[in-house]
Design an enzyme around this catalytic site. Structure first.
Site, PDB file in Angstrom:
ATOM      1  N   CYS A 149      19.157 -56.378 -16.425  1.00  0.00           N
ATOM      2  CA  CYS A 149      19.932 -57.355 -17.435  1.00  0.00           C
ATOM      3  C   CYS A 149      20.681 -56.340 -18.385  1.00  0.00           C
ATOM      4  O   CYS A 149      20.353 -55.039 -18.381  1.00  0.00           O
ATOM      5  CB  CYS A 149      19.088 -58.235 -18.113  1.00  0.00           C
ATOM      6  SG  CYS A 149      18.359 -57.498 -19.531  1.00  0.00           S
TER       7      CYS A 149
ATOM      8  N   CYS B 159       9.290 -58.119 -15.658  1.00  0.00           N
ATOM      9  CA  CYS B 159      10.317 -58.169 -17.122  1.00  0.00           C
ATOM     10  C   CYS B 159      10.825 -59.792 -16.974  1.00  0.00           C
ATOM     11  O   CYS B 159      11.552 -60.016 -16.248  1.00  0.00           O
ATOM     12  CB  CYS B 159      11.366 -57.301 -17.214  1.00  0.00           C
ATOM     13  SG  CYS B 159      12.149 -57.590 -18.625  1.00  0.00           S
TER      14      CYS B 159
ATOM     15  N   LYS C  79      14.838 -47.209 -32.979  1.00  0.00           N
ATOM     16  CA  LYS C  79      14.431 -45.975 -32.188  1.00  0.00           C
ATOM     17  C   LYS C  79      14.906 -44.731 -32.803  1.00  0.00           C
ATOM     18  O   LYS C  79      16.130 -44.696 -33.125  1.00  0.00           O
ATOM     19  CB  LYS C  79      15.002 -46.342 -30.684  1.00  0.00           C
ATOM     20  CG  LYS C  79      14.387 -47.670 -30.213  1.00  0.00           C
ATOM     21  CD  LYS C  79      14.933 -47.779 -29.007  1.00  0.00           C
ATOM     22  CE  LYS C  79      14.311 -49.227 -28.401  1.00  0.00           C
ATOM     23  NZ  LYS C  79      14.999 -49.660 -27.014  1.00  0.00           N
TER      24      LYS C  79
ATOM     25  N   LYS D 180      14.192 -54.020 -33.552  1.00  0.00           N
ATOM     26  CA  LYS D 180      13.504 -52.760 -33.327  1.00  0.00           C
ATOM     27  C   LYS D 180      14.243 -51.511 -33.797  1.00  0.00           C
ATOM     28  O   LYS D 180      15.400 -51.664 -34.060  1.00  0.00           O
ATOM     29  CB  LYS D 180      13.819 -52.582 -31.737  1.00  0.00           C
ATOM     30  CG  LYS D 180      15.047 -52.675 -31.105  1.00  0.00           C
ATOM     31  CD  LYS D 180      15.079 -52.385 -29.441  1.00  0.00           C
ATOM     32  CE  LYS D 180      15.195 -53.521 -28.797  1.00  0.00           C
ATOM     33  NZ  LYS D 180      15.194 -53.629 -27.225  1.00  0.00           N
TER      34      LYS D 180
ATOM     35  N   CYS E 273      15.184 -49.420 -14.742  1.00  0.00           N
ATOM     36  CA  CYS E 273      14.393 -50.022 -15.627  1.00  0.00           C
ATOM     37  C   CYS E 273      13.370 -50.881 -14.793  1.00  0.00           C
ATOM     38  O   CYS E 273      13.548 -50.927 -13.618  1.00  0.00           O
ATOM     39  CB  CYS E 273      15.078 -50.972 -16.634  1.00  0.00           C
ATOM     40  SG  CYS E 273      15.493 -52.698 -15.883  1.00  0.00           S
TER      41      CYS E 273
ATOM     42  N   CYS F 146      17.531 -51.274 -21.130  1.00  0.00           N
ATOM     43  CA  CYS F 146      16.700 -50.156 -21.106  1.00  0.00           C
ATOM     44  C   CYS F 146      16.687 -48.897 -20.405  1.00  0.00           C
ATOM     45  O   CYS F 146      16.035 -47.978 -21.059  1.00  0.00           O
ATOM     46  CB  CYS F 146      15.208 -50.980 -20.362  1.00  0.00           C
ATOM     47  SG  CYS F 146      15.151 -52.466 -21.532  1.00  0.00           S
TER      48      CYS F 146
ATOM     49  N   ARG G 170       9.842 -47.377 -33.118  1.00  0.00           N
ATOM     50  CA  ARG G 170       9.017 -47.089 -32.206  1.00  0.00           C
ATOM     51  C   ARG G 170       8.763 -45.633 -31.676  1.00  0.00           C
ATOM     52  O   ARG G 170       8.913 -44.894 -32.670  1.00  0.00           O
ATOM     53  CB  ARG G 170       9.612 -47.881 -30.868  1.00  0.00           C
ATOM     54  CG  ARG G 170      10.194 -49.483 -31.338  1.00  0.00           C
ATOM     55  CD  ARG G 170       9.796 -50.162 -30.108  1.00  0.00           C
ATOM     56  NE  ARG G 170      10.305 -51.488 -30.359  1.00  0.00           N
ATOM     57  CZ  ARG G 170      10.985 -52.165 -29.488  1.00  0.00           C
ATOM     58  NH1 ARG G 170      10.824 -51.711 -28.185  1.00  0.00           N
ATOM     59  NH2 ARG G 170      11.474 -53.464 -29.655  1.00  0.00           N
TER      60      ARG G 170
ATOM     61  N   ARG H 133       2.035 -50.511 -23.654  1.00  0.00           N
ATOM     62  CA  ARG H 133       2.990 -49.643 -23.930  1.00  0.00           C
ATOM     63  C   ARG H 133       2.413 -48.553 -24.747  1.00  0.00           C
ATOM     64  O   ARG H 133       2.017 -49.071 -26.070  1.00  0.00           O
ATOM     65  CB  ARG H 133       4.417 -50.032 -24.495  1.00  0.00           C
ATOM     66  CG  ARG H 133       5.505 -48.743 -24.362  1.00  0.00           C
ATOM     67  CD  ARG H 133       6.709 -49.288 -24.797  1.00  0.00           C
ATOM     68  NE  ARG H 133       7.543 -50.104 -23.905  1.00  0.00           N
ATOM     69  CZ  ARG H 133       8.543 -50.942 -24.331  1.00  0.00           C
ATOM     70  NH1 ARG H 133       8.884 -50.789 -25.713  1.00  0.00           N
ATOM     71  NH2 ARG H 133       9.082 -51.804 -23.616  1.00  0.00           N
TER      72      ARG H 133
HETATM   73  C1  HEM Z   1      17.759 -56.369 -26.664  1.00  0.00           C
HETATM   74  C2  HEM Z   1      17.431 -55.517 -26.025  1.00  0.00           C
HETATM   75  C3  HEM Z   1      16.024 -55.122 -25.285  1.00  0.00           C
HETATM   76  C4  HEM Z   1      14.911 -55.945 -24.957  1.00  0.00           C
HETATM   77  C5  HEM Z   1      14.670 -57.532 -25.145  1.00  0.00           C
HETATM   78  C6  HEM Z   1      14.262 -55.269 -23.985  1.00  0.00           C
HETATM   79  C7  HEM Z   1      12.963 -55.683 -23.664  1.00  0.00           C
HETATM   80  C8  HEM Z   1      12.035 -54.906 -22.619  1.00  0.00           C
HETATM   81  C9  HEM Z   1      11.266 -55.688 -21.841  1.00  0.00           C
HETATM   82  C10 HEM Z   1      10.580 -57.096 -21.824  1.00  0.00           C
HETATM   83  C11 HEM Z   1      10.598 -54.517 -21.302  1.00  0.00           C
HETATM   84  C12 HEM Z   1       9.375 -54.687 -20.391  1.00  0.00           C
HETATM   85  C13 HEM Z   1       9.766 -54.631 -18.814  1.00  0.00           C
HETATM   86  C14 HEM Z   1       8.606 -54.285 -18.084  1.00  0.00           C
HETATM   87  O1  HEM Z   1       7.647 -53.643 -18.344  1.00  0.00           O
HETATM   88  O2  HEM Z   1       8.165 -55.313 -17.256  1.00  0.00           O
HETATM   89  C15 HEM Z   1      11.424 -53.506 -21.686  1.00  0.00           C
HETATM   90  C16 HEM Z   1      11.062 -52.318 -20.958  1.00  0.00           C
HETATM   91  C17 HEM Z   1      11.614 -51.006 -21.392  1.00  0.00           C
HETATM   92  N1  HEM Z   1      12.569 -50.909 -22.510  1.00  0.00           N
HETATM   93 FE1  HEM Z   1      13.455 -52.535 -23.058  1.00  0.00          FE
HETATM   94  N2  HEM Z   1      14.322 -54.105 -23.959  1.00  0.00           N
HETATM   95  C18 HEM Z   1      15.807 -54.023 -24.636  1.00  0.00           C
HETATM   96  C19 HEM Z   1      16.359 -52.932 -24.630  1.00  0.00           C
HETATM   97  C20 HEM Z   1      15.928 -51.584 -24.594  1.00  0.00           C
HETATM   98  C21 HEM Z   1      16.714 -50.313 -24.921  1.00  0.00           C
HETATM   99  C22 HEM Z   1      18.295 -50.460 -25.277  1.00  0.00           C
HETATM  100  C23 HEM Z   1      16.000 -49.161 -24.526  1.00  0.00           C
HETATM  101  C24 HEM Z   1      16.336 -47.732 -24.524  1.00  0.00           C
HETATM  102  C25 HEM Z   1      17.426 -47.378 -25.190  1.00  0.00           C
HETATM  103  C26 HEM Z   1      14.736 -49.847 -23.988  1.00  0.00           C
HETATM  104  C27 HEM Z   1      13.847 -48.939 -23.406  1.00  0.00           C
HETATM  105  C28 HEM Z   1      12.867 -49.496 -22.770  1.00  0.00           C
HETATM  106  C29 HEM Z   1      11.777 -48.754 -22.069  1.00  0.00           C
HETATM  107  C30 HEM Z   1      11.878 -47.155 -22.142  1.00  0.00           C
HETATM  108  C31 HEM Z   1      11.145 -49.724 -21.070  1.00  0.00           C
HETATM  109  C32 HEM Z   1      10.105 -49.346 -20.270  1.00  0.00           C
HETATM  110  C33 HEM Z   1      10.639 -49.310 -18.744  1.00  0.00           C
HETATM  111  C34 HEM Z   1      11.454 -48.248 -18.501  1.00  0.00           C
HETATM  112  O3  HEM Z   1      11.426 -47.026 -18.504  1.00  0.00           O
HETATM  113  O4  HEM Z   1      12.595 -48.833 -18.322  1.00  0.00           O
HETATM  114  N3  HEM Z   1      14.902 -51.174 -24.119  1.00  0.00           N
HETATM  115  N4  HEM Z   1      12.283 -53.792 -22.532  1.00  0.00           N
HETATM  116  S1  SF4 Z   2      16.847 -53.787 -18.882  1.00  0.00           S
HETATM  117 FE1  SF4 Z   2      16.647 -56.020 -18.801  1.00  0.00          FE
HETATM  118  S2  SF4 Z   2      15.749 -56.352 -16.772  1.00  0.00           S
HETATM  119 FE2  SF4 Z   2      15.604 -54.214 -17.376  1.00  0.00          FE
HETATM  120  S3  SF4 Z   2      13.629 -53.806 -18.219  1.00  0.00           S
HETATM  121 FE3  SF4 Z   2      14.925 -54.088 -19.941  1.00  0.00          FE
HETATM  122  S4  SF4 Z   2      14.849 -56.412 -20.602  1.00  0.00           S
HETATM  123 FE4  SF4 Z   2      13.856 -55.997 -18.441  1.00  0.00          FE
END
Ligand code: HEM
Ligand code: SF4
Length: 569
Positions: free
Chosen positions: A471, A432, A208, A206, A426, A475, A141, A72
């Protein structure tokens, strides 16, 4: 004092994020890295993943999982030059899975990079002055802002602040350069020298940060730990910033102690004080945040537990700034303005539509190639929007029709459907590791079915915000969508309704465990009722509350109260 979580020990022992990453990269017997390093590599902007579509087959053949890394970028404000775009396109096709993904936080993700290509990949990225440091991990981030600094002086001020905060809060450890770019090993050093802001164990979780310019709330300021909202004078100049704290999306199904939360407005500060205030918010969270339970470690829980007033007092003390009472502001929407727009200096900007942010070449359209062609002729730059879209910015008059033609040919101009124009998903499967259900790969099919229903009720052109995640981590910020779908298990989703169109109010759980037919069947009667009963200009998210289908969400802990279909009860 409760026990520190495992990640705290990993950070502490890592010698400023080094761990055994350098050795692990040399280890050619596996495509993976050891578990502790897999936690540390996030701070370097990477996730160890495996192709979940291949798991069963490889297990049958007694093969190791198909490991690969997601990387990323760190792109403050989402601004990318054509040369940088071309480098990322090259890396995606050479080392990645041939796709680029624009993210909901103004970044780009590349998937499918195997361990043995990581260093080459990061060197190419570094050669274009791009980095992946702190794109993931327990640190500040990527900092987001409204993606077009050329629209007005206020937008430029927002990008300036974004970059200042991003620079100030970037980890200082030389580990990134040492491990990925063959930099000289710089030995040890005192904590306050190596990481003056973070120290050895960085943040509890994290963190943000975003910068918003009203009336657009495209950055979803209330979804973030820290936000700055531009306050404008009569001439449209920035007079200072309202500071917001304590937003966050992630929760866990069945654990009501975890919840999404919209940020609180803390007060108002002058531009000159903004970076000091940002640092103070970060260090209060560093010291007060819960390091024993990662599900309770985000700033939102610190603020719920300690109260906003105590938090403000410590921020003011550390920053040496007295915050003024917040100033009035008004947002209208979280969406993007598609098509051409013109800045105050007369230059043209074209906002493209990228479904789910995924750029690839396939039988239907060659979107990755189209953008490469645009990058080869374009003299301005690109801006990734917080809605997974892309702006071709500062287009010279001579290139406008050509760029538009390429974009049109690749299906990159905005669709007519108001639902599709406001859709986010997402990544979820197959990359993921946390996904419980499909998201990016399923949303298009659901949009087709819902568009058909909306059209039958004469609602095709109406803007309705829909967001899906695989999930509950959230995201794609589903709890701030008028229609939110959150994966529960394979092919099953929880449906959330009633968030505000301007991103200021969370939604409520309306129905659980719906399959495709169940989602369409649940929404169709609501669309029908909305079409006939709405008042002039009333948004879908407001209507479902007024009509009594769902209770309005308050904040934080209240998110899980009064759920379900209230009309059926
Ligand atoms: C406990 C909370 C979270 C965990 C463990 C987590 C974990 C991850 C993981 C493993 C990915 C990679 C997925 C892939 O590219 O295959 C991802 C993508 C992403 N996450 Fe999270 N995430 C969390 C919460 C959030 C939240 C609340 C946001 C934004 C407000 C966010 C923003 C993103 C973004 C921008 C991506 C890239 C893909 C997309 O545009 O959806 N994440 N996240
Ligand atoms: S919302 Fe959950 S399933 Fe989707 S990218 Fe984030 S961690 Fe993965």
């Amino acid at each position: 004092m409760s026990e520190l979580s495992r990640n705290e020990h990993i950070k502490e022992a890592s010698d400023y994020l080094r761990g055994t990453l350098a050795e692990g990269l040399q280890e050619d017997i596996t495509g993976a890295i050891v578990e502790d390093d897999a936690q540390l590599v996030k701070f370097h902007g990477m996730y160890l993943q495996d192709d979940r579509d291949l798991r069963a087959e490889r297990a049958r053949k007694k093969m190791e999982k198909a490991f690969a890394f997601m990387i990323r970028m760190r792109i403050p404000g989402g601004v990318v030059t054509p040369a940088q775009w071309l480098a990322l396109d090259h890396v995606a096709r050479t080392y990645g899975n041939g796709t680029m993904r624009l993210t909901t936080r103004q970044s780009i993700q590349l998937h499918g990079i195997i361990k043995f290509n990581l260093k080459e990949t990061l060197k190419e990225i570094d050669a274009q002055l791009l980095s992946t440091i702190a794109a993931c991990g327990d640190v500040n981030r990527n900092v987001m802002c409204n993606p077009n600094p050329d629209l007005s002086g206020a937008h430029k001020a927002a990008l300036d602040l974004t970059r200042a905060i991003a620079d100030h809060l970037t980890p200082r450890t030389p580990a990134y350069r040492e491990i990925w770019l063959d930099g000289e090993r710089i030995v040890g050093g005192e904590e306050e020298v190596v990481e003056p802001i973070y120290g050895k164990t960085y943040l509890p979780r994290k963190f943000k940060t975003v910068v918003a310019v009203p009336p657009s709330n495209d950055v979803d300021v209330f979804a973030h730990d820290l936000g700055f909202i531009a306050i404008l004078d009569g001439k449209g100049e920035v007079t200072g910033w309202n500071v917001t704290v304590g937003g966050g999306m992630g929760m866990t199904h069945g654990e009501p102690a975890t919840y999404p939360r919209t940020a609180d407005v803390l007060g108002f500060c002058a531009t000159n004080d903004a970076v000091a205030v940002a640092e103070a918010v970060v260090t209060v969270q560093r010291d007060w945040g819960d390091r024993s339970d990662r599900k309770h470690a985000r700033l939102k829980y610190t603020i719920e537990d300690r109260g906003l007033d105590a938090f403000r007092a410590d921020v003011e003390r550390r920053a040496g700034v007295v915050l003024q009472p917040a100033k009035p502001f008004a947002f209208t929407s979280t969406g993007d303005r598609y098509g051409w727009s013109e800045g105050t200096d007369g230059r043209g900007h074209l906002t493209l539509y990228v479904l789910n942010g995924r750029l690839r070449d396939d039988a239907g359209a060659k979107q990755l190639s189209a953008l490469r062609m645009i990058a080869q002729i374009h003299k301005g730059d690109f801006r990734i929007t917080p809605n997974q879209n892309l702006i071709v910015a500062n287009v010279t008059t001579e290139h406008q029709s050509e760029i538009e033609k390429i974009a049109r040919g690749a299906g990159l101009l905005a669709p007519w459907s108001g639902l599709r124009r406001n859709a986010l998903a997402c990544v979820a499967l197959p990359t993921c590791g946390l996904a419980l259900a499909e998201s990016e790969r399923y949303l298009p099919e659901l949009l087709d079915a819902l568009d058909e229903r909306l059209s039958s009720h004469g609602l095709s052109g109406d803007d309705i915000v829909i967001r899906m995640t695989g999930c509950p981590n959230g995201c794609a910020r589903p709890y701030l969508a008028e229609i939110g779908l959150v994966g529960k298990g394979p092919g099953r989703y929880n449906l959330y309704l009633g968030a505000a169109f301007d991103g200021s109010r969370l939604s409520k759980l309306y129905a659980e465990d719906l399959d495709h037919a169940g989602i369409v069947a649940a929404l169709d009667p609501l669309f029908a009722a909305y079409a006939t009963e709405r008042t002039s200009g009333e948004r879908f998210g407001d209507y479902v509350i007024r009509a009594g289908f769902v209770a309005a969400s308050g904040n934080g802990r209240d998110f899980h109260a009064n759920t379900g279909n209230r009309r059926a009860a």
